[in-house]
Design an enzyme around this catalytic site. Structure first.
Site, PDB file in Angstrom:
ATOM      1  N   ASP A 188       9.791  -7.726  -3.032  1.00 20.65           N
ATOM      2  CA  ASP A 188       8.575  -8.030  -2.265  1.00 20.65           C
ATOM      3  C   ASP A 188       8.278  -9.519  -2.471  1.00 20.65           C
ATOM      4  OD1 ASP A 188       5.921  -5.929  -1.406  1.00 20.65           O
ATOM      5  OD2 ASP A 188       5.700  -8.111  -1.377  1.00 20.65           O
ATOM      6  N   ASN A 189       7.837 -10.179  -1.406  1.00 19.64           N
ATOM      7  CA  ASN A 189       7.505 -11.604  -1.559  1.00 19.64           C
ATOM      8  C   ASN A 189       6.014 -11.807  -1.865  1.00 19.64           C
ATOM      9  OD1 ASN A 189       6.248 -11.176   0.882  1.00 19.64           O
ATOM     10  ND2 ASN A 189       7.330 -12.793   2.000  1.00 19.64           N
ATOM     11  N   PHE A 203       1.270   7.980  11.280  1.00 18.78           N
ATOM     12  CA  PHE A 203       0.002   7.961  12.000  1.00 18.78           C
ATOM     13  C   PHE A 203      -0.971   7.093  11.172  1.00 18.78           C
ATOM     14  CE2 PHE A 203       0.497  10.191  15.994  1.00 18.78           C
ATOM     15  CZ  PHE A 203       1.865  10.368  15.920  1.00 18.78           C
ATOM     16  N   ASN A 204      -2.188   7.490  10.868  1.00 19.67           N
ATOM     17  CA  ASN A 204      -3.133   6.531  10.252  1.00 19.67           C
ATOM     18  C   ASN A 204      -3.267   6.766   8.750  1.00 19.67           C
ATOM     19  OD1 ASN A 204      -3.686   6.469  13.160  1.00 19.67           O
ATOM     20  ND2 ASN A 204      -5.378   5.147  12.606  1.00 19.67           N
ATOM     21  N   ASP A 262      12.210 -12.545  -0.517  1.00 18.78           N
ATOM     22  CA  ASP A 262      11.952 -12.320   0.907  1.00 18.78           C
ATOM     23  C   ASP A 262      13.088 -11.484   1.498  1.00 18.78           C
ATOM     24  OD1 ASP A 262      11.736 -12.850   3.820  1.00 18.78           O
ATOM     25  OD2 ASP A 262      10.214 -14.300   3.183  1.00 18.78           O
ATOM     26  N   SER A 280       5.942   3.397  13.370  1.00 10.84           N
ATOM     27  CA  SER A 280       4.506   3.620  13.530  1.00 10.84           C
ATOM     28  C   SER A 280       4.233   4.389  14.808  1.00 10.84           C
ATOM     29  CB  SER A 280       3.833   2.251  13.616  1.00 10.84           C
ATOM     30  OG  SER A 280       2.516   2.384  14.081  1.00 10.84           O
ATOM     31  N   ARG A 318      -8.246   9.996  15.790  1.00 10.97           N
ATOM     32  CA  ARG A 318      -6.962   9.619  15.187  1.00 10.97           C
ATOM     33  C   ARG A 318      -6.498  10.695  14.224  1.00 10.97           C
ATOM     34  NH1 ARG A 318      -7.770   6.443  18.515  1.00 10.97           N
ATOM     35  NH2 ARG A 318      -7.604   4.167  18.507  1.00 10.97           N
ATOM     36  N   LYS A 332       8.234  -3.159  16.101  1.00  9.49           N
ATOM     37  CA  LYS A 332       8.645  -1.817  15.652  1.00  9.49           C
ATOM     38  C   LYS A 332       9.605  -1.182  16.674  1.00  9.49           C
ATOM     39  CE  LYS A 332       6.396  -1.577  11.766  1.00  9.49           C
ATOM     40  NZ  LYS A 332       7.095  -1.649  10.488  1.00  9.49           N
ATOM     41  N   TYR A 376       0.829  -1.221   0.000  1.00 11.33           N
ATOM     42  CA  TYR A 376       0.000   0.000   0.000  1.00 11.33           C
ATOM     43  C   TYR A 376       0.865   1.274   0.000  1.00 11.33           C
ATOM     44  CZ  TYR A 376      -3.393   3.338   2.039  1.00 11.33           C
ATOM     45  OH  TYR A 376      -4.192   4.417   2.320  1.00 11.33           O
ATOM     46  N   TYR A 431       3.260  -6.818  17.210  1.00  5.48           N
ATOM     47  CA  TYR A 431       3.519  -5.881  16.110  1.00  5.48           C
ATOM     48  C   TYR A 431       4.244  -4.638  16.641  1.00  5.48           C
ATOM     49  CZ  TYR A 431       2.800  -2.218  12.659  1.00  5.48           C
ATOM     50  OH  TYR A 431       3.005  -1.169  11.789  1.00  5.48           O
TER      51      TYR A 431
HETATM   52  P1  NAD Z   1       1.400  -3.660   3.064  1.00  9.68           P
HETATM   53  O1  NAD Z   1       1.105  -4.979   3.675  1.00  9.68           O
HETATM   54  O2  NAD Z   1       0.468  -3.134   2.036  1.00  9.68           O
HETATM   55  O3  NAD Z   1       2.874  -3.661   2.454  1.00  9.68           O
HETATM   56  C1  NAD Z   1       3.926  -4.423   3.003  1.00  9.68           C
HETATM   57  C2  NAD Z   1       4.559  -5.205   1.856  1.00  9.68           C
HETATM   58  O4  NAD Z   1       5.604  -6.015   2.392  1.00  9.68           O
HETATM   59  C3  NAD Z   1       3.568  -6.141   1.151  1.00  9.68           C
HETATM   60  O5  NAD Z   1       3.600  -5.902  -0.240  1.00  9.68           O
HETATM   61  C4  NAD Z   1       4.057  -7.544   1.489  1.00  9.68           C
HETATM   62  O6  NAD Z   1       3.835  -8.464   0.462  1.00  9.68           O
HETATM   63  C5  NAD Z   1       5.546  -7.281   1.734  1.00  9.68           C
HETATM   64  N1  NAD Z   1       6.183  -8.260   2.602  1.00  9.68           N
HETATM   65  C6  NAD Z   1       5.722  -8.793   3.763  1.00  9.68           C
HETATM   66  N2  NAD Z   1       6.629  -9.653   4.264  1.00  9.68           N
HETATM   67  C7  NAD Z   1       7.689  -9.650   3.408  1.00  9.68           C
HETATM   68  C8  NAD Z   1       8.933 -10.327   3.372  1.00  9.68           C
HETATM   69  N3  NAD Z   1       9.284 -11.196   4.341  1.00  9.68           N
HETATM   70  N4  NAD Z   1       9.776 -10.086   2.347  1.00  9.68           N
HETATM   71  C9  NAD Z   1       9.434  -9.219   1.361  1.00  9.68           C
HETATM   72  N5  NAD Z   1       8.273  -8.557   1.337  1.00  9.68           N
HETATM   73  C10 NAD Z   1       7.408  -8.762   2.353  1.00  9.68           C
HETATM   74  O7  NAD Z   1       1.544  -2.618   4.267  1.00  9.68           O
HETATM   75  P2  NAD Z   1       1.686  -1.040   4.252  1.00  9.68           P
HETATM   76  O8  NAD Z   1       0.467  -0.466   4.855  1.00  9.68           O
HETATM   77  O9  NAD Z   1       2.142  -0.563   2.931  1.00  9.68           O
HETATM   78  O10 NAD Z   1       2.838  -0.872   5.332  1.00  9.68           O
HETATM   79  C11 NAD Z   1       4.200  -0.706   4.973  1.00  9.68           C
HETATM   80  C12 NAD Z   1       5.024  -0.549   6.230  1.00  9.68           C
HETATM   81  O11 NAD Z   1       4.525   0.564   6.966  1.00  9.68           O
HETATM   82  C13 NAD Z   1       4.974  -1.749   7.170  1.00  9.68           C
HETATM   83  O12 NAD Z   1       6.259  -1.946   7.714  1.00  9.68           O
HETATM   84  C14 NAD Z   1       4.009  -1.320   8.244  1.00  9.68           C
HETATM   85  O13 NAD Z   1       4.268  -1.939   9.474  1.00  9.68           O
HETATM   86  C15 NAD Z   1       4.283   0.176   8.309  1.00  9.68           C
HETATM   87  N6  NAD Z   1       3.141   0.935   8.832  1.00  9.68           N
HETATM   88  C16 NAD Z   1       1.919   0.817   8.232  1.00  9.68           C
HETATM   89  C17 NAD Z   1       0.829   1.512   8.755  1.00  9.68           C
HETATM   90  C18 NAD Z   1      -0.550   1.355   8.150  1.00  9.68           C
HETATM   91  O14 NAD Z   1      -1.529   1.629   8.832  1.00  9.68           O
HETATM   92  N7  NAD Z   1      -0.683   0.955   6.887  1.00  9.68           N
HETATM   93  C19 NAD Z   1       0.994   2.338   9.877  1.00  9.68           C
HETATM   94  C20 NAD Z   1       2.263   2.450  10.444  1.00  9.68           C
HETATM   95  C21 NAD Z   1       3.333   1.738   9.904  1.00  9.68           C
HETATM   96  N1  UDP Z   2     -12.722   1.814  14.290  1.00  5.96           N
HETATM   97  C1  UDP Z   2     -14.097   1.584  14.335  1.00  5.96           C
HETATM   98  N2  UDP Z   2     -14.601   0.554  13.585  1.00  5.96           N
HETATM   99  C2  UDP Z   2     -13.820  -0.256  12.820  1.00  5.96           C
HETATM  100  C3  UDP Z   2     -12.424  -0.008  12.786  1.00  5.96           C
HETATM  101  C4  UDP Z   2     -11.918   1.033  13.543  1.00  5.96           C
HETATM  102  O1  UDP Z   2     -14.831   2.295  15.007  1.00  5.96           O
HETATM  103  O2  UDP Z   2     -14.335  -1.183  12.187  1.00  5.96           O
HETATM  104  C5  UDP Z   2     -12.162   2.944  15.060  1.00  5.96           C
HETATM  105  C6  UDP Z   2     -11.134   2.529  16.099  1.00  5.96           C
HETATM  106  O3  UDP Z   2     -11.778   2.242  17.315  1.00  5.96           O
HETATM  107  C7  UDP Z   2     -10.247   3.772  16.155  1.00  5.96           C
HETATM  108  C8  UDP Z   2     -10.300   4.318  14.744  1.00  5.96           C
HETATM  109  O4  UDP Z   2     -11.486   3.776  14.145  1.00  5.96           O
HETATM  110  O5  UDP Z   2     -10.826   4.753  17.019  1.00  5.96           O
HETATM  111  C9  UDP Z   2      -9.086   3.925  13.890  1.00  5.96           C
HETATM  112  O6  UDP Z   2      -8.926   2.521  13.957  1.00  5.96           O
HETATM  113  P1  UDP Z   2      -7.927   1.749  13.002  1.00  5.96           P
HETATM  114  O7  UDP Z   2      -8.049   0.289  13.316  1.00  5.96           O
HETATM  115  O8  UDP Z   2      -8.156   2.167  11.585  1.00  5.96           O
HETATM  116  O9  UDP Z   2      -6.489   2.302  13.406  1.00  5.96           O
HETATM  117  P2  UDP Z   2      -5.740   2.289  14.830  1.00  5.96           P
HETATM  118  O10 UDP Z   2      -5.541   3.717  15.171  1.00  5.96           O
HETATM  119  O11 UDP Z   2      -6.584   1.580  15.825  1.00  5.96           O
HETATM  120  O12 UDP Z   2      -4.464   1.585  14.544  1.00  5.96           O
END
Ligand code: NAD
Ligand code: UDP
Length: 336
Positions: free
Chosen positions: A34-35, A180-181, A61, A127, A233, A155, A14, A151
């Protein structure tokens, strides 16, 4: 920033896919490893449709250190953006070893390959979960850190590994970005978040429920100490988040060292505000009901963004309206 070759782990995911687009648009060459555990290789074609150029895709991987060393020695990579990892809090409680292996083991593997190949510039996806339940908001980068699930713990560990590495080898240039989100999608409707199974996060569940693909959205709790009682959030458009990575690379090029920076908008938004804005922008009705709090949720969380503004010269530009509009466009494009 001079154009160069950037290795993006997790680049079909994403946030990674949106970042690849900005890197290619800035003239960089991009290699994605990416795997495909949580993404589809078709994303590479969509990136090409959007920018007219495609990343070099290598299926693999991040725990495969020889593979990474091979890539780093055969291409003129100057920096790595490390997104690859597992990110679902609930799942991390069920399969903790997978989370530690992928997130912590994968990061150690990558850092080892970089060290062996003489590549010392890294941008890492951390995160806001590392702040646990903050004593106050907005959250500053120097607030205490804690974790209540594997998780979050992964981090924290990776942040500590990076800081230990930087202490022992100050030549490393490292940005630890605390997101953040993230919500929203590319404005083309071609790239977005595509969670497997029932989404846990608010926005993907909301869009799927509104599209009639899921039951009503459960709003988890209306008795928090927030203006309307629902959780607050800091939602940030994924395009702004992606841009923060380009800003971090630019910064590291000029200012070696290690930085830790929040990437958020600085605005706290409640669940009901998200629903109302989504309905107004997209002229639709979100089916929802209020239910009990979700265990483990905190009441409120938003970023102090001054460091990102001051150090990186970055700030989020997209509004909540943009986030709701782009999320809905993406959802609709998914249904053909
Ligand atoms: P995502 O799952 O869409 O992307 C992660 C990618 O990593 C995927 O394409 C997956 O196939 C790949 N992957 C997983 N394990 C792997 C491995 N062992 N080797 C190679 N590739 C691998 O997630 P995202 O939302 O794009 O998140 C990216 C990063 O940001 C992550 O580290 C996540 O923890 C961090 N993050 C995400 C959020 C969020 O809410 N989306 C918030 C804070 C931090
Ligand atoms: N939330 C909700 N319904 C859902 C998913 C999330 O009301 O189905 C609320 C959750 O309680 C939080 C906010 O939406 O207040 C953001 O949640 P999310 O899981 O997206 O991210 P978080 O901040 O918890 O990692």
């Amino acid at each position: 920033m001079d154009t160069s070759t950037i290795l993006v782990t997790g680049g079909t995911g994403y946030i990674g896919s949106h970042t690849c687009i900005l890197l290619l648009e800035a003239g960089h060459d991009v290699i994605v490893v990416d795997n495909l555990r949580n993404s589809d290789v078709a994303v590479i074609d969509r990136i090409e449709t959007i920018c007219g150029r495609r990343p070099l895709f290598i299926e693999g991987d991040v725990r495969d250190t020889p593979l990474l060393e091979d890539i780093l020695s055969n291409h003129p990579v100057t920096a790595v953006i490390h997104f690859a990892g597992l990110k679902a809090v609930g799942e991390s409680v069920s399969i903790p070893l997978d989370y530690y292996s992928t997130n912590v083991g994968g990061s150690i593997s990558l850092l080892t390959a970089m060290q062996n190949s003489g590549v010392h510039t890294l941008v890492f996806s951390s995160s806001c979960t590392v702040y646990g339940d903050p004593a106050s908001v907005p959250i500053r980068e120097d607030f205490p850190r804690s974790a209540t699930n594997p998780y979050g713990a992964s981090k924290l560990m990776i942040e500590d590994i990076l800081s230990g590495l930087h202490t022992s080898e100050p030549g490393w240039q490292i940005a630890r970005l605390r997101y953040f989100n993230p919500v929203g999608a590319h404005e083309s409707g071609l790239i977005g978040e595509d969670p497997i199974g029932t989404p846990n996060n608010l926005m993907p569940y909301l869009t799927q429920a509104t599209a009639g693909l899921r039951g009503e959205l459960n709003v988890f709790g209306s008795d928090y100490e927030t203006p309307d009682g629902t959780g607050v959030r800091d939602y940030i458009h994924v395009a702004d988040l992606a841009n923060g990575h380009v800003a971090a690379l630019d910064y590291l090029e000029k200012q070696p060292g290690m930085v830790t920076v929040n990437l958020g908008t600085g605005n706290g938004v409640s669940v009901l505000e998200v629903i109302r804005t989504f309905e107004a922008v997209n002229q639709c009705k979100v089916p929802y009901r209020i239910v009990d709090r979700r265990p483990g949720d905190i009441a409120r969380c938003w970023a102090d963004t001054r460091l990102a503004n001051d150090l990186l010269g970055w700030k989020a530009l997209h509004s909540l309206e943009d986030m709701c509009r782009d999320s809905w466009r993406w959802q609709q494009s998914q249904q053909g």
